[in-house]
Design an enzyme around this catalytic site. Structure first.
Site, mmCIF file in Angstrom:
data_model
loop_
_atom_site.group_PDB
_atom_site.id
_atom_site.type_symbol
_atom_site.label_atom_id
_atom_site.label_comp_id
_atom_site.label_asym_id
_atom_site.label_seq_id
_atom_site.Cartn_x
_atom_site.Cartn_y
_atom_site.Cartn_z
ATOM 1 N N GLY A 287 -17.462 -17.087 -0.902
ATOM 2 C CA GLY A 287 -16.839 -18.068 -1.802
ATOM 3 C C GLY A 287 -17.855 -19.005 -2.416
ATOM 4 O O GLY A 287 -17.634 -20.211 -2.501
ATOM 5 N N ALA A 288 -18.987 -18.430 -2.870
ATOM 6 C CA ALA A 288 -20.096 -19.270 -3.361
ATOM 7 C C ALA A 288 -20.042 -19.491 -4.859
ATOM 8 O O ALA A 288 -20.953 -20.085 -5.419
ATOM 9 C CB ALA A 288 -21.428 -18.624 -2.966
ATOM 10 N N ASN A 289 -18.972 -19.025 -5.519
ATOM 11 C CA ASN A 289 -18.947 -19.168 -6.986
ATOM 12 C C ASN A 289 -18.422 -20.524 -7.446
ATOM 13 O O ASN A 289 -18.542 -20.872 -8.615
ATOM 14 C CB ASN A 289 -18.126 -18.044 -7.630
ATOM 15 C CG ASN A 289 -16.698 -18.010 -7.118
ATOM 16 O OD1 ASN A 289 -16.478 -17.523 -6.013
ATOM 17 N ND2 ASN A 289 -15.756 -18.514 -7.880
ATOM 18 N N THR A 290 -17.826 -21.292 -6.531
ATOM 19 C CA THR A 290 -17.293 -22.600 -6.924
ATOM 20 C C THR A 290 -17.203 -23.498 -5.688
ATOM 21 O O THR A 290 -17.561 -23.093 -4.586
ATOM 22 C CB THR A 290 -15.902 -22.430 -7.604
ATOM 23 O OG1 THR A 290 -15.482 -23.693 -8.116
ATOM 24 C CG2 THR A 290 -14.855 -21.918 -6.640
ATOM 25 N N GLY A 291 -16.743 -24.750 -5.903
ATOM 26 C CA GLY A 291 -16.484 -25.652 -4.791
ATOM 27 C C GLY A 291 -17.697 -25.903 -3.914
ATOM 28 O O GLY A 291 -18.847 -25.880 -4.378
ATOM 29 N N ILE A 292 -17.434 -26.128 -2.634
ATOM 30 C CA ILE A 292 -18.548 -26.470 -1.747
ATOM 31 C C ILE A 292 -19.416 -25.260 -1.416
ATOM 32 O O ILE A 292 -20.586 -25.413 -1.072
ATOM 33 C CB ILE A 292 -18.070 -27.192 -0.462
ATOM 34 C CG1 ILE A 292 -16.981 -26.402 0.254
ATOM 35 C CG2 ILE A 292 -17.606 -28.598 -0.780
ATOM 36 C CD1 ILE A 292 -16.517 -27.069 1.534
ATOM 37 N N GLY A 293 -18.866 -24.050 -1.564
ATOM 38 C CA GLY A 293 -19.692 -22.853 -1.361
ATOM 39 C C GLY A 293 -20.807 -22.781 -2.389
ATOM 40 O O GLY A 293 -21.945 -22.449 -2.068
ATOM 41 N N SER B 288 -11.192 -26.997 8.887
ATOM 42 C CA SER B 288 -10.608 -28.193 8.268
ATOM 43 C C SER B 288 -9.912 -29.018 9.337
ATOM 44 O O SER B 288 -9.400 -28.485 10.317
ATOM 45 C CB SER B 288 -9.582 -27.801 7.207
ATOM 46 O OG SER B 288 -8.867 -28.932 6.781
ATOM 47 N N TYR C 267 -1.689 -22.796 6.407
ATOM 48 C CA TYR C 267 -3.097 -23.182 6.192
ATOM 49 C C TYR C 267 -3.657 -23.785 7.482
ATOM 50 O O TYR C 267 -4.777 -23.458 7.901
ATOM 51 C CB TYR C 267 -3.184 -24.182 5.029
ATOM 52 C CG TYR C 267 -4.590 -24.656 4.728
ATOM 53 C CD1 TYR C 267 -5.541 -23.801 4.179
ATOM 54 C CD2 TYR C 267 -4.974 -25.979 4.986
ATOM 55 C CE1 TYR C 267 -6.834 -24.242 3.892
ATOM 56 C CE2 TYR C 267 -6.261 -26.425 4.704
ATOM 57 C CZ TYR C 267 -7.190 -25.554 4.158
ATOM 58 O OH TYR C 267 -8.466 -25.996 3.887
HETATM 59 N N1 LIG Z 1 -11.700 -29.062 -0.557
HETATM 60 C C1 LIG Z 1 -11.319 -29.652 0.567
HETATM 61 O O1 LIG Z 1 -10.856 -30.808 0.584
HETATM 62 C C2 LIG Z 1 -11.430 -28.931 1.866
HETATM 63 C C3 LIG Z 1 -11.067 -29.604 3.038
HETATM 64 C C4 LIG Z 1 -11.183 -28.961 4.257
HETATM 65 C C5 LIG Z 1 -11.657 -27.664 4.293
HETATM 66 N N2 LIG Z 1 -11.979 -27.011 3.129
HETATM 67 C C6 LIG Z 1 -12.453 -25.627 3.240
HETATM 68 O O2 LIG Z 1 -13.625 -25.480 2.464
HETATM 69 C C7 LIG Z 1 -13.790 -24.107 2.101
HETATM 70 C C8 LIG Z 1 -14.216 -24.020 0.637
HETATM 71 O O3 LIG Z 1 -13.172 -24.518 -0.152
HETATM 72 P P1 LIG Z 1 -13.371 -25.348 -1.506
HETATM 73 O O4 LIG Z 1 -12.715 -26.651 -1.272
HETATM 74 O O5 LIG Z 1 -14.757 -25.274 -1.960
HETATM 75 O O6 LIG Z 1 -12.373 -24.492 -2.443
HETATM 76 P P2 LIG Z 1 -12.553 -23.715 -3.829
HETATM 77 O O7 LIG Z 1 -13.281 -24.557 -4.808
HETATM 78 O O8 LIG Z 1 -11.181 -23.239 -4.183
HETATM 79 O O9 LIG Z 1 -13.457 -22.472 -3.415
HETATM 80 C C9 LIG Z 1 -12.917 -21.456 -2.609
HETATM 81 C C10 LIG Z 1 -13.767 -20.222 -2.712
HETATM 82 O O10 LIG Z 1 -13.146 -19.199 -1.909
HETATM 83 C C11 LIG Z 1 -13.061 -18.028 -2.697
HETATM 84 N N3 LIG Z 1 -11.977 -17.119 -2.324
HETATM 85 C C12 LIG Z 1 -10.651 -17.352 -2.345
HETATM 86 N N4 LIG Z 1 -9.981 -16.238 -1.998
HETATM 87 C C13 LIG Z 1 -10.917 -15.282 -1.760
HETATM 88 C C14 LIG Z 1 -10.855 -13.915 -1.385
HETATM 89 N N5 LIG Z 1 -9.694 -13.280 -1.214
HETATM 90 N N6 LIG Z 1 -12.010 -13.247 -1.220
HETATM 91 C C15 LIG Z 1 -13.204 -13.856 -1.423
HETATM 92 N N7 LIG Z 1 -13.318 -15.139 -1.785
HETATM 93 C C16 LIG Z 1 -12.188 -15.840 -1.963
HETATM 94 C C17 LIG Z 1 -12.852 -18.529 -4.130
HETATM 95 O O11 LIG Z 1 -13.115 -17.495 -5.046
HETATM 96 P P3 LIG Z 1 -12.341 -17.419 -6.472
HETATM 97 O O12 LIG Z 1 -12.978 -18.465 -7.325
HETATM 98 O O13 LIG Z 1 -12.571 -16.018 -6.917
HETATM 99 O O14 LIG Z 1 -10.897 -17.711 -6.191
HETATM 100 C C18 LIG Z 1 -13.852 -19.659 -4.146
HETATM 101 O O15 LIG Z 1 -15.138 -19.150 -4.347
HETATM 102 C C19 LIG Z 1 -12.438 -23.435 2.410
HETATM 103 O O16 LIG Z 1 -12.564 -22.677 3.593
HETATM 104 C C20 LIG Z 1 -11.500 -24.609 2.644
HETATM 105 O O17 LIG Z 1 -10.451 -24.291 3.526
HETATM 106 C C21 LIG Z 1 -11.894 -27.614 1.919
#
Ligand SMILES: NC(=O)c1ccc[n+]([C@@H]2O[C@H](COP(=O)([O-])OP(=O)(O)OC[C@H]3O[C@@H](n4cnc5c(N)ncnc54)[C@H](OP(=O)(O)O)[C@@H]3O)[C@@H](O)[C@H]2O)c1
Length: 279
Positions: A13-19, A141, A168
Site C-alpha cells: 500500500g505504498a502508492n498513497t497515505g502513510i505507506g 490501529s 475494521y
Molecule cells: N489513516 C489513519 O488515521 C489510520 C489510523 C490507524 C491505522 N491506519 C492504518 O494505516 C494503514 C495505511 O492506511 P492509510 O491511512 O495510509 O490509508 P490509505 O491512504 O487509504 O492507503 C491505503 C493503502 O492500502 C492499499 N490497499 C487497499 N486495498 C488493497 C488491496 N486489496 N491490495 C493491496 N493494497 C490495498 C491502497 O491501495 P489503493 O490506492 O489501490 O486503494 C493504499 O495504497 C492501514 O493499515 C490503516 O488501517 C490508518
C-alpha cells in the site's frame, strides 16, 4: 534491483497515505524499496518522487492485491525470484469501511488487512530469516480497542455491520496478535516483529466510510506526515529484544487485553494457516 544496493524493504500500500510517506522515508534512509500495490499507475508517481528525492535510489513496483490469494502468491514469487535479501517487510496496506467479501471469500477488511498480509508474510519468511537481522512491521490501529475478540465464523461471511467499524476493529486486533505471535515464533531467529498505531490521520483510508461518518471523522484528523514517526521507529530503532510489542506515539504501549491474549494469537495463526491453504 541489485543486491549491492544494501538494505531492502517491501512496503504494501505504498502508492498513497502513510505507506507512500514511509516508502519515501525508507529510501532516504538508504533502503531499496519495493512498492507492493494493486495499481501500477498509482505507484508510478511515487516511484518518480523517490527517484527525484533520492537520486541513485532503487525503487520498483510489485503487483499485489491483498484481496486475492493468487495475487499475493504471485507477488511473493516475483520478489523471491530476484534472489535478493529482504530486511524489512512493512505490512501497511489497509481498508476501513469497505464491505463485502474478498475475492478469496473472507470478510473484506479482515481479508485485506490481516489475511492477505498473513499469507504474504509466511511466503516471505524464509527470505527474511536468511536476511537477518530483519524486521516485520505491521500497521495496526487503536481501533482494535473497539472489539473484545474474534468471531471466527463471521470471518467467512460478508461484512455484517452497516459502518464496517466493528469488522475494521477485528482486522486491526488481528494485526496486533499477528505481530505478537511472530515475535514469539521468531525469537532468536534474528527476525523481529512489531505492530503499531500510526495516529488518526488525513489519508484516503476514510474514502469508503458512509458519508456522515466521513464528515464527522474529518474533524479530528492530523496530517498524514505525523503518522510515519511510529512506523520509522519500529522499522529502524525499536529494540529487537522488544519483538512482538505494540507501539503508539513513537513508544512502546500496552494494547487492549484481548490483543495480549497468547492463546487467541495462536488460534488466529492456526486459523489463518488453514484459511490461506498453508496449514
Ligand atoms: N489513516 C489513519 O488515521 C489510520 C489510523 C490507524 C491505522 N491506519 C492504518 O494505516 C494503514 C495505511 O492506511 P492509510 O491511512 O495510509 O490509508 P490509505 O491512504 O487509504 O492507503 C491505503 C493503502 O492500502 C492499499 N490497499 C487497499 N486495498 C488493497 C488491496 N486489496 N491490495 C493491496 N493494497 C490495498 C491502497 O491501495 P489503493 O490506492 O489501490 O486503494 C493504499 O495504497 C492501514 O493499515 C490503516 O488501517 C490508518
Amino acid at each position: 534491483m541489485a543486491a549491492e544496493h544494501g538494505r531492502i524493504a517491501l512496503v504494501t500500500g505504498a502508492n498513497t497515505g502513510i505507506g507512500r510517506l514511509a516508502a519515501i522515508a525508507l529510501a532516504r534512509a538508504g533502503f531499496g524499496v519495493f512498492l507492493a500495490c494493486r495499481s501500477r499507475e498509482r505507484a508510478l508517481p511515487v516511484l518518480a518522487e523517490i527517484r527525484a528525492e533520492v537520486p541513485g535510489s532503487c525503487a520498483e513496483w510489485l503487483a499485489l492485491d491483498l484481496e486475492d490469494f493468487h495475487s499475493v502468491r504471485a507477488c511473493a514469487e516475483a520478489f523471491l525470484a530476484r534472489d535478493i535479501p529482504l530486511h524489512l517487510l512493512l505490512n501497511n496496506a489497509g481498508i476501513a469501511g469497505a464491505r463485502g467479501l474478498t475475492t478469496s471469500g473472507f470478510e473484506r477488511m479482515f481479508g485485506v488487512n490481516h489475511l492477505g498480509h498473513f499469507l504474504l508474510t509466511e511466503l516471505l519468511l524464509p527470505r527474511l530469516r536468511a536476511s537477518a537481522p530483519a524486521r516485520i512491521v505491521v500497521v495496526a490501529s487503536r481501533a482494535h480497542r473497539r472489539v473484545s475478540g474474534i468471531d471466527f465464523a463471521a470471518l467467512r461471511r460478508p461484512t455484517s455491520s452497516l459502518t464496517g467499524i466493528p469488522e475494521y476493529g477485528v482486522s486491526k486486533l488481528a494485526n496486533i496478535l499477528h505481530a505478537a505471535e511472530l515475535g514469539q515464533r521468531l525469537a532468536a531467529s534474528g527476525v523481529s516483529a512489531f505492530s503499531l498505531h500510526p495516529g488518526v490521520l488525513d489519508t484516503e483510508i476514510w474514502r469508503t466510510l458512509p458519508a456522515p461518518l466521513r464528515w464527522l471523522n474529518s474533524l479530528r484528523l492530523a496530517p498524514a506526515s505525523e503518522g510515519i514517526g511510529t512506523i520509522l521507529h519500529c522499522a529502524l530503532h525499536a529494540e529487537a529484544s522488544d519483538t512482538g510489542a505494540y507501539y503508539s506515539d513513537g513508544a512502546r504501549s500496552d494494547p487492549a487485553p484481548c490483543a495480549r491474549n497468547t492463546a487467541l494469537a495462536i488460534e488466529l495463526r492456526d486459523w489463518s494457516l488453514a484459511a490461506t491453504g498453508l496449514g
